[in-house]
Design a protein around this motif. Structure first.
Motif, mmCIF file in Angstrom:
data_model
loop_
_atom_site.group_PDB
_atom_site.id
_atom_site.type_symbol
_atom_site.label_atom_id
_atom_site.label_comp_id
_atom_site.label_asym_id
_atom_site.label_seq_id
_atom_site.Cartn_x
_atom_site.Cartn_y
_atom_site.Cartn_z
ATOM 1 N N ALA A 262 -54.505 1.112 5.707
ATOM 2 C CA ALA A 262 -54.509 2.249 4.872
ATOM 3 C C ALA A 262 -54.657 1.591 3.329
ATOM 4 C CB ALA A 262 -53.241 2.876 5.075
ATOM 5 N N ILE A 263 -55.120 2.766 2.588
ATOM 6 C CA ILE A 263 -55.553 2.286 1.112
ATOM 7 C C ILE A 263 -54.054 1.366 0.713
ATOM 8 C CG2 ILE A 263 -55.005 4.506 0.067
ATOM 9 C CD1 ILE A 263 -57.641 1.793 -1.049
ATOM 10 N N ARG A 463 -59.610 11.376 -0.233
ATOM 11 C CA ARG A 463 -59.491 11.548 1.228
ATOM 12 C C ARG A 463 -60.018 12.689 1.558
ATOM 13 N NH1 ARG A 463 -54.171 10.557 1.845
ATOM 14 N NH2 ARG A 463 -54.205 8.246 1.943
ATOM 15 N N GLU A 464 -59.868 13.900 0.767
ATOM 16 C CA GLU A 464 -60.445 15.181 1.160
ATOM 17 C C GLU A 464 -61.884 15.182 0.940
ATOM 18 O OE1 GLU A 464 -60.726 18.811 2.675
ATOM 19 O OE2 GLU A 464 -58.877 17.896 2.761
ATOM 20 N N TYR A 518 -63.260 0.939 -7.460
ATOM 21 C CA TYR A 518 -62.970 0.175 -6.365
ATOM 22 C C TYR A 518 -62.141 0.943 -5.165
ATOM 23 C CZ TYR A 518 -60.182 -3.484 -3.673
ATOM 24 O OH TYR A 518 -59.812 -4.108 -2.527
ATOM 25 N N LEU A 519 -61.344 1.741 -5.928
ATOM 26 C CA LEU A 519 -60.175 2.509 -4.931
ATOM 27 C C LEU A 519 -61.206 3.393 -4.025
ATOM 28 C CD1 LEU A 519 -57.661 3.697 -4.209
ATOM 29 C CD2 LEU A 519 -57.777 5.401 -6.097
ATOM 30 N N MET A 523 -61.715 3.287 0.159
ATOM 31 C CA MET A 523 -61.360 4.377 0.775
ATOM 32 C C MET A 523 -62.427 4.719 1.913
ATOM 33 S SD MET A 523 -58.830 6.786 -1.531
ATOM 34 C CE MET A 523 -58.618 7.798 -0.226
ATOM 35 N N ILE A 524 -63.812 4.683 1.348
ATOM 36 C CA ILE A 524 -64.850 4.991 1.939
ATOM 37 C C ILE A 524 -65.217 3.936 3.059
ATOM 38 C CG2 ILE A 524 -67.343 5.235 1.715
ATOM 39 C CD1 ILE A 524 -66.918 6.334 -0.929
ATOM 40 N N ARG A 525 -64.758 2.768 2.819
ATOM 41 C CA ARG A 525 -65.161 1.765 3.755
ATOM 42 C C ARG A 525 -64.200 1.830 4.842
ATOM 43 N NH1 ARG A 525 -66.287 -1.769 -0.794
ATOM 44 N NH2 ARG A 525 -68.554 -2.205 -0.951
#
Length: 633
Positions: A262-263, A463-464, A518-519, A523-525
């Motif tokens: 998780a992030i 996330r959404e 970067y965040l 989160m995409i990766r």
């Protein structure tokens, strides 16, 4: 218990008892036979005699007392073997004492008492281990299915426990470990070799044909986790991790549970060390009032306060649903806690008075605030009414009712504010600092940055957006923010509350700032997608009132260390109380008149560094553009 169930539960144990007594008889008879076979004139006591009966009784009682029949042969392991060794040694002593009382050991050579325990351990341990091996082999035979080849990152205790479980479940087939400890190179854990270091992951994952990567490093720092995750992403293999240690201790996860990264694993920080004795002493048995107790920070503060043994907890919350939710949770988790739920607005003087009349609060955590920067930029009246007037009313009520402490939850956006939200928070800080010298209540301000996954923050928004297929919207490629987990922020708030004597502004150590770009990419990766190819990142430009970077201190505050390594103290900047009082009285009238121009002017007079007419610059070269990223192999 029904007779059939009782028999079913006793029968296996009875069989084990019969087996063990047979092994005791065998070990005693064989040991005596071996000893007497060496004598020129052997004295045979017989296979069945009073002496053998005494041996069976003494040893049987020891086996029962040791607890050998509480375990199952199916899961026999080293602890069971250790119990057998203890039973053998203690049994030999019990037999020696019993036979001494019976016949002064006239028929028992001393060497028999030495050899007997060793043979008994073999007789009792071998069938158990053989049975477990047979059951495991049989289970593997009937439940055999294709195993996924996994390479494990880390070779510590967590990895050893994980491998033990994986081998038992047979869903995964461990093919090797990677660990930066060079002393482990070539070693084996449960027959699985340590192949090399973490830097060799791309090469070794191909050589062993790994199909999945498992990160077994629960004590790794966030920086170490980011490094490992980046290497895992470069292999294009799926990867999982075990929970972090503080999540296991807090009961949020089980130790060997495999979960997706998780992030929070990448941006969270090392667990903070707190003076829980001082915090518990400061809160235990106290009457506590939390405003905004249904929000992200307020709700976690309520949980911590309840856990630390407060006498009563009163929550003042504007959102009906949030108040209902925290009431249900705390009533379920802490049924002994005296809990009062008040629906109301801190900006309402009657509500504030009612809250203190009911709560008789000794400690107040004022977390109620509006915090959305772009939305409040055009809503100065509501921002001022809630964030300034609401704080003023609660602080004055706390003073009137003799509260011991009043803790204002502030924001890093109050430092050199460029937004209405930050300016209002700064005015609230100024009021509490100056009011502290005129009150017996200790007024303490705690200032920190963004918290991960709080309501309305960037993490749930990203996330959404990812769930919807993108694009993920970032305001600027270089924008950075500080991040902290909600539990860590609340724990440090509690620590600061017991450190303060009144009038201080404490700032929490937020670690290193993180680029929002970067965040977004991480989160995409973490959803097994590639930024710029599967999910686009759209840069929209800075919004009104938004900074490229946040600060925790004003240059004139000259912060200094405290007794806690992650809490800093800002030097207060005094202001004329008469001037402040006049300005706030006029602002209260402007709030009633809905005079937003006058409120803007009030903020400018109180904060010369803040100019509400200055908007954050929009970069024409990046509004809007889609950043195309190469996937690094």
């Amino acid at each position: 218990m029904q007779p059939r169930k009782l028999i079913a539960s006793i029968h296996p144990r009875l069989a084990v008892v019969v087996h063990d007594l047979a092994m005791v008889w065998l070990a005693w008879v064989v040991t005596n036979g071996l000893r007497y076979s060496l004598a020129p004139d052997p004295m045979i006591t017989g296979w069945f005699s009073w002496e053998v009966g005494i041996v069976l009784a003494a040893q049987g009682l020891v086996l029962w007392w040791i607890g050998l029949y509480k375990g199952l042969w199916r899961f026999a392991s080293l602890p069971d073997l250790w119990n057998i060794v203890r039973a053998g040694v203690l049994g030999a002593l019990a037999i020696a004492v019993s036979l001494f009382l019976y016949n002064r050991l006239a028929t028992v050579p001393r060497s028999v008492l030495v050899m007997y325990p060793a043979l008994l351990v073999v007789c009792l341990g071998t069938p158990r281990l053989a049975y477990r091996y047979w059951k495991d082999s049989r289970l593997d035979f009937y439940q055999r299915r294709p195993s996924q080849r996994v390479l494990v990152m880390g070779a510590g205790r967590a990895a050893e426990a994980l491998i033990r479980d994986l081998l038992r479940e047979n869903r995964y087939r461990p093919v090797g470990f990677l660990d930066d400890n060079l002393a482990l190179r070539g070693a084996k854990l449960h027959g699985v070799p340590v192949l090399g270091t973490l830097d060799q992951l791309p090469q070794l994952s191909s050589e062993v044909a790994a199909e999945m990567l498992l990160i077994a490093m629960p004590s790794a720092s966030s920086a170490q986790m980011r490094r490992v995750v980046e290497m895992c992403e470069a292999t294009n293999l799926p990867f999982r991790t075990v929970p972090r240690l503080h999540d296991v201790v807090a009961g949020r996860s089980s130790f060997n549970e495999l979960k997706e990264v998780a992030i929070e694993d990448l941006l969270g920080r090392d667990p903070v060390t707190l003076d829980w004795t001082a915090i518990r002493t400061g809160l235990s048995g106290k009457r506590v009032l939390v405003t905004g107790g249904g929000g992200s920070i307020g709700a976690e503060l309520c949980r911590q306060v309840a856990r630390l043994g407060a006498q009563s907890l009163t929550v003042l919350e504007l959102s009906e649903y949030n108040l209902y939710r925290i009431e249900q949770e705390l009533s379920r988790e802490y049924p002994e806690l005296i809990f009062n739920a008040l629906l109301g607005d801190c900006g309402d003087a009657a509500t504030c008075e009612r809250a203190f009349t009911q709560a008789h609060a000794q400690i107040v955590f004022h977390a109620a605030a509006y915090k959305h920067v772009p939305l409040l930029q055009e809503q100065v009246r509501e921002a001022f009414r809630n964030n300034v007037i609401g704080t003023q009313m609660m602080a004055q009520a706390a003073d009137r009712h003799g509260a011991e402490s009043f803790v204002l939850i502030s924001s890093d956006k109050a430092v050199n504010p460029t937004s209405v939200m930050g300016a209002c928070k700064r005015v609230a800080e100024i009021f509490c600092q100056n009011f502290a010298s005129r009150s017996k209540t200790r007024f303490i301000t705690v200032r920190f940055g963004n918290v991960l996954d709080s309501a309305g923050s960037v993490v749930p928004l990203f996330r959404e957006q990812i769930r919807s297929g993108g694009p993920v919207t970032v305001t600027h490629p270089e924008i950075t923010r500080y991040f902290m987990t909600i539990p860590e922020a609340c724990q440090l708030i509690l620590q600061a509350a017991v450190l303060g004597h009144g009038g201080e502004i404490f700032a929490l150590d937020m670690g290193e700032p993180i680029k929002i770009s970067y965040l977004a990419e991480q989160m995409i990766r973490l959803t097994n997608k590639i930024p710029g190819r599967d999910i686009a990142i759209l840069y929209t430009g800075l919004r009104p009132g938004e900074k490229l970077f946040e600060e925790l201190f004003h240059p004139h505050e000259n912060y200094q260390d405290t007794t806690h390594a992650k809490i800093f103290l800002a030097q207060p900047r005094s202001m004329s109380w008469e001037l402040l009082d006049v300005q706030l009285k006029q602002a209260a009238q402007d709030v009633r008149d809905y005079n937003e121009v006058a409120l803007h002017a009030c903020l400018t007079r109180l904060l010369p560094e803040f100019d509400w007419r200055t908007q954050a610059p929009l970069d024409a070269d990046i509004v809007p553009i889609v950043r195309t990223l190469k996937h690094h192999q």
